[in-house]
Write a protein that holds these residues in place. Structure first.
Motif, PDB file in Angstrom:
ATOM      1  N   ASP A   1     -90.139 -30.577 -13.077  1.00  0.00           N
ATOM      2  CA  ASP A   1     -91.023 -29.411 -12.985  1.00  0.00           C
ATOM      3  C   ASP A   1     -90.291 -28.205 -12.397  1.00  0.00           C
ATOM      4  OD1 ASP A   1     -93.142 -30.961 -13.989  1.00  0.00           O
ATOM      5  OD2 ASP A   1     -93.614 -31.698 -11.982  1.00  0.00           O
ATOM      6  N   GLY A   2     -89.025 -28.038 -12.797  1.00  0.00           N
ATOM      7  CA  GLY A   2     -88.234 -26.891 -12.371  1.00  0.00           C
ATOM      8  C   GLY A   2     -87.698 -26.957 -10.953  1.00  0.00           C
ATOM      9  N   ARG A   3     -87.858 -28.072 -10.295  1.00  0.00           N
ATOM     10  CA  ARG A   3     -87.411 -28.221  -8.895  1.00  0.00           C
ATOM     11  C   ARG A   3     -86.391 -29.347  -8.806  1.00  0.00           C
ATOM     12  NH1 ARG A   3     -88.515 -26.456  -3.899  1.00  0.00           N
ATOM     13  NH2 ARG A   3     -88.922 -27.880  -2.186  1.00  0.00           N
ATOM     14  N   ILE A   4     -85.353 -29.141  -8.015  1.00  0.00           N
ATOM     15  CA  ILE A   4     -84.338 -30.182  -7.825  1.00  0.00           C
ATOM     16  C   ILE A   4     -84.945 -31.326  -7.021  1.00  0.00           C
ATOM     17  CG2 ILE A   4     -82.138 -30.751  -6.721  1.00  0.00           C
ATOM     18  CD1 ILE A   4     -81.277 -27.822  -7.341  1.00  0.00           C
ATOM     19  N   VAL A   5     -84.896 -32.531  -7.608  1.00  0.00           N
ATOM     20  CA  VAL A   5     -85.423 -33.721  -6.934  1.00  0.00           C
ATOM     21  C   VAL A   5     -84.324 -34.727  -6.611  1.00  0.00           C
ATOM     22  CG1 VAL A   5     -87.749 -33.462  -7.887  1.00  0.00           C
ATOM     23  CG2 VAL A   5     -86.059 -34.856  -9.109  1.00  0.00           C
ATOM     24  N   GLY A   6     -83.098 -34.443  -7.061  1.00  0.00           N
ATOM     25  CA  GLY A   6     -81.986 -35.339  -6.761  1.00  0.00           C
ATOM     26  C   GLY A   6     -80.682 -34.740  -7.228  1.00  0.00           C
ATOM     27  N   PHE A   7     -79.588 -35.363  -6.794  1.00  0.00           N
ATOM     28  CA  PHE A   7     -78.268 -34.915  -7.235  1.00  0.00           C
ATOM     29  C   PHE A   7     -77.238 -36.013  -7.041  1.00  0.00           C
ATOM     30  CE2 PHE A   7     -78.439 -33.605  -2.772  1.00  0.00           C
ATOM     31  CZ  PHE A   7     -77.206 -34.024  -2.285  1.00  0.00           C
ATOM     32  N   ILE A   8     -76.096 -35.829  -7.708  1.00  0.00           N
ATOM     33  CA  ILE A   8     -74.947 -36.716  -7.578  1.00  0.00           C
ATOM     34  C   ILE A   8     -73.698 -35.843  -7.587  1.00  0.00           C
ATOM     35  CG2 ILE A   8     -74.683 -37.139 -10.071  1.00  0.00           C
ATOM     36  CD1 ILE A   8     -74.049 -40.110  -9.339  1.00  0.00           C
ATOM     37  N   ASN A   9     -72.718 -36.211  -6.779  1.00  0.00           N
ATOM     38  CA  ASN A   9     -71.495 -35.421  -6.728  1.00  0.00           C
ATOM     39  C   ASN A   9     -70.337 -36.253  -6.207  1.00  0.00           C
ATOM     40  OD1 ASN A   9     -70.724 -34.332  -3.675  1.00  0.00           O
ATOM     41  ND2 ASN A   9     -72.856 -34.964  -3.883  1.00  0.00           N
ATOM     42  N   GLY A  10     -69.132 -35.799  -6.516  1.00  0.00           N
ATOM     43  CA  GLY A  10     -67.931 -36.441  -6.001  1.00  0.00           C
ATOM     44  C   GLY A  10     -66.683 -35.830  -6.593  1.00  0.00           C
ATOM     45  N   ALA A  11     -65.606 -35.940  -5.851  1.00  0.00           N
ATOM     46  CA  ALA A  11     -64.310 -35.423  -6.286  1.00  0.00           C
ATOM     47  C   ALA A  11     -63.622 -36.433  -7.191  1.00  0.00           C
ATOM     48  CB  ALA A  11     -63.431 -35.153  -5.061  1.00  0.00           C
ATOM     49  N   ALA A  12     -62.633 -35.967  -7.923  1.00  0.00           N
ATOM     50  CA  ALA A  12     -61.755 -36.863  -8.674  1.00  0.00           C
ATOM     51  C   ALA A  12     -60.557 -37.190  -7.786  1.00  0.00           C
ATOM     52  CB  ALA A  12     -61.305 -36.211  -9.969  1.00  0.00           C
ATOM     53  N   THR A  13     -60.010 -38.387  -7.959  1.00  0.00           N
ATOM     54  CA  THR A  13     -58.922 -38.847  -7.108  1.00  0.00           C
ATOM     55  C   THR A  13     -58.072 -39.863  -7.860  1.00  0.00           C
ATOM     56  OG1 THR A  13     -58.402 -39.892  -4.969  1.00  0.00           O
ATOM     57  CG2 THR A  13     -60.379 -40.684  -6.102  1.00  0.00           C
ATOM     58  N   ASP A  14     -56.883 -40.109  -7.361  1.00  0.00           N
ATOM     59  CA  ASP A  14     -56.049 -41.193  -7.894  1.00  0.00           C
ATOM     60  C   ASP A  14     -56.173 -42.448  -7.034  1.00  0.00           C
ATOM     61  OD1 ASP A  14     -55.026 -39.765 -10.095  1.00  0.00           O
ATOM     62  OD2 ASP A  14     -53.564 -38.770  -8.807  1.00  0.00           O
ATOM     63  N   GLU A  15     -56.969 -42.382  -5.982  1.00  0.00           N
ATOM     64  CA  GLU A  15     -57.139 -43.515  -5.073  1.00  0.00           C
ATOM     65  C   GLU A  15     -58.267 -44.426  -5.554  1.00  0.00           C
ATOM     66  OE1 GLU A  15     -56.946 -42.437  -0.871  1.00  0.00           O
ATOM     67  OE2 GLU A  15     -56.177 -40.479  -1.470  1.00  0.00           O
ATOM     68  N   ARG A  16     -58.146 -45.732  -5.230  1.00  0.00           N
ATOM     69  CA  ARG A  16     -59.135 -46.714  -5.677  1.00  0.00           C
ATOM     70  C   ARG A  16     -60.305 -46.863  -4.710  1.00  0.00           C
ATOM     71  NH1 ARG A  16     -58.032 -52.039  -6.589  1.00  0.00           N
ATOM     72  NH2 ARG A  16     -59.315 -52.150  -8.451  1.00  0.00           N
ATOM     73  N   THR A  17     -60.198 -46.253  -3.539  1.00  0.00           N
ATOM     74  CA  THR A  17     -61.295 -46.286  -2.571  1.00  0.00           C
ATOM     75  C   THR A  17     -61.415 -44.904  -1.927  1.00  0.00           C
ATOM     76  OG1 THR A  17     -59.840 -47.083  -0.802  1.00  0.00           O
ATOM     77  CG2 THR A  17     -61.073 -48.763  -2.042  1.00  0.00           C
ATOM     78  N   ILE A  18     -62.576 -44.658  -1.359  1.00  0.00           N
ATOM     79  CA  ILE A  18     -62.854 -43.373  -0.708  1.00  0.00           C
ATOM     80  C   ILE A  18     -62.414 -43.442   0.750  1.00  0.00           C
ATOM     81  CG2 ILE A  18     -64.714 -41.840   0.076  1.00  0.00           C
ATOM     82  CD1 ILE A  18     -66.226 -42.559  -2.493  1.00  0.00           C
ATOM     83  N   ARG A  19     -61.709 -42.404   1.183  1.00  0.00           N
ATOM     84  CA  ARG A  19     -61.356 -42.241   2.601  1.00  0.00           C
ATOM     85  C   ARG A  19     -62.328 -41.240   3.217  1.00  0.00           C
ATOM     86  NH1 ARG A  19     -56.752 -39.427   3.221  1.00  0.00           N
ATOM     87  NH2 ARG A  19     -56.571 -38.855   1.037  1.00  0.00           N
ATOM     88  N   ASP A  20     -62.609 -41.401   4.498  1.00  0.00           N
ATOM     89  CA  ASP A  20     -63.554 -40.513   5.177  1.00  0.00           C
ATOM     90  C   ASP A  20     -63.183 -39.036   5.040  1.00  0.00           C
ATOM     91  OD1 ASP A  20     -65.184 -42.592   5.937  1.00  0.00           O
ATOM     92  OD2 ASP A  20     -64.407 -42.721   7.978  1.00  0.00           O
ATOM     93  N   GLU A  21     -61.887 -38.734   5.055  1.00  0.00           N
ATOM     94  CA  GLU A  21     -61.440 -37.341   4.952  1.00  0.00           C
ATOM     95  C   GLU A  21     -61.931 -36.675   3.670  1.00  0.00           C
ATOM     96  OE1 GLU A  21     -58.891 -39.778   7.450  1.00  0.00           O
ATOM     97  OE2 GLU A  21     -59.248 -39.960   5.303  1.00  0.00           O
TER      98      GLU A  21
END
Length: 164
Positions: free
Chosen positions: A52-72
Motif C-alpha cells: 500500500d505504498g509503504r515500506i514494510v520490509g527490506f533486505i541488504n548486504g555488500a558483496a564480498t570474496d569472503e565465505r563468512t561475514i565479519r563484524d567490521e
C-alpha cells in the motif's frame, strides 16, 4: 504478499532506519549512518518491499570474496567488493505486523535471483539459532557458530552456494 519489491533509494533512509529499530534490539540494529553508507555504496543490493505504498520490509548486504561475514562489514561499507563472488545479507527486516505473510521469503528470493543474475557464487549471512530452519528452506547450509559477536548475540554462519 507485497505490492512490489524495488531497489532502495536515499529517500527511503528514514523509514528503513525506523523499520530496523522495530526488528532488532538497539545493540544489534544498524543506525542511520550505517544505512546511509550502505545506500551510497551498494544500492544495487538493497531492496525494499512495499505494501500500500509503504515500506514494510527490506533486505541488504555488500558483496564480498569472503565465505563468512565479519563484524567490521556491518559498519564499514568500504569493505564492499562490487565484483565479489558472494552476496552477503546484512539484514532481512519485516515490520512486526507484516511478519508471517511471506514478505521475508519474497525479499530473500529476490536477492538470491539478483545474485544469480550478477554471476555470484552464492550468498552468505549470519542468523540466530531460531532462524536456521528458515534459511535452510532457501538452500542455505549451517556452517556452525560464527566468529561474529555483533550486538553481543550468538550467531550462526550460513552459506548458499549455487550449483556449477
Amino acid at each position: 504478499m507485497t505490492d512490489r519489491i524495488r531497489q532502495a533509494v536515499m529517500e527511503d533512509l528514514e523509514r528503513i532506519t525506523q523499520v530496523e529499530s522495530m526488528c532488532f534490539p538497539p545493540a544489534e540494529a544498524a543506525g542511520h549512518k550505517a544505512f546511509e553508507d550502505r545506500l551510497k555504496t551498494f544500492p544495487d543490493s538493497f531492496f525494499v518491499a512495499e505494501r500500500d505504498g509503504r515500506i514494510v520490509g527490506f533486505i541488504n548486504g555488500a558483496a564480498t570474496d569472503e565465505r563468512t561475514i565479519r563484524d567490521e562489514m556491518f559498519e564499514d561499507a568500504s569493505l564492499h567488493r562490487p565484483m565479489g563472488i558472494y552476496q552477503s545479507v546484512f539484514g532481512l527486516d519485516v515490520v512486526p505486523e507484516w511478519q508471517r505473510r511471506g514478505i521475508a521469503g519474497e525479499l530473500m528470493e529476490h536477492l538470491i535471483e539478483d545474485a544469480r543474475r550478477k554471476g555470484r557464487k552464492g550468498l552468505i549471512l549470519t542468523c540466530k539459532e531460531r532462524l536456521i530452519g528458515f534459511y535452510e528452506r532457501f538452500g542455505y547450509r549451517n556452517l556452525g557458530v560464527s566468529a561474529s559477536v555483533h550486538g553481543g548475540a550468538v550467531w550462526f554462519d550460513m552459506i548458499l552456494e549455487f550449483e556449477g
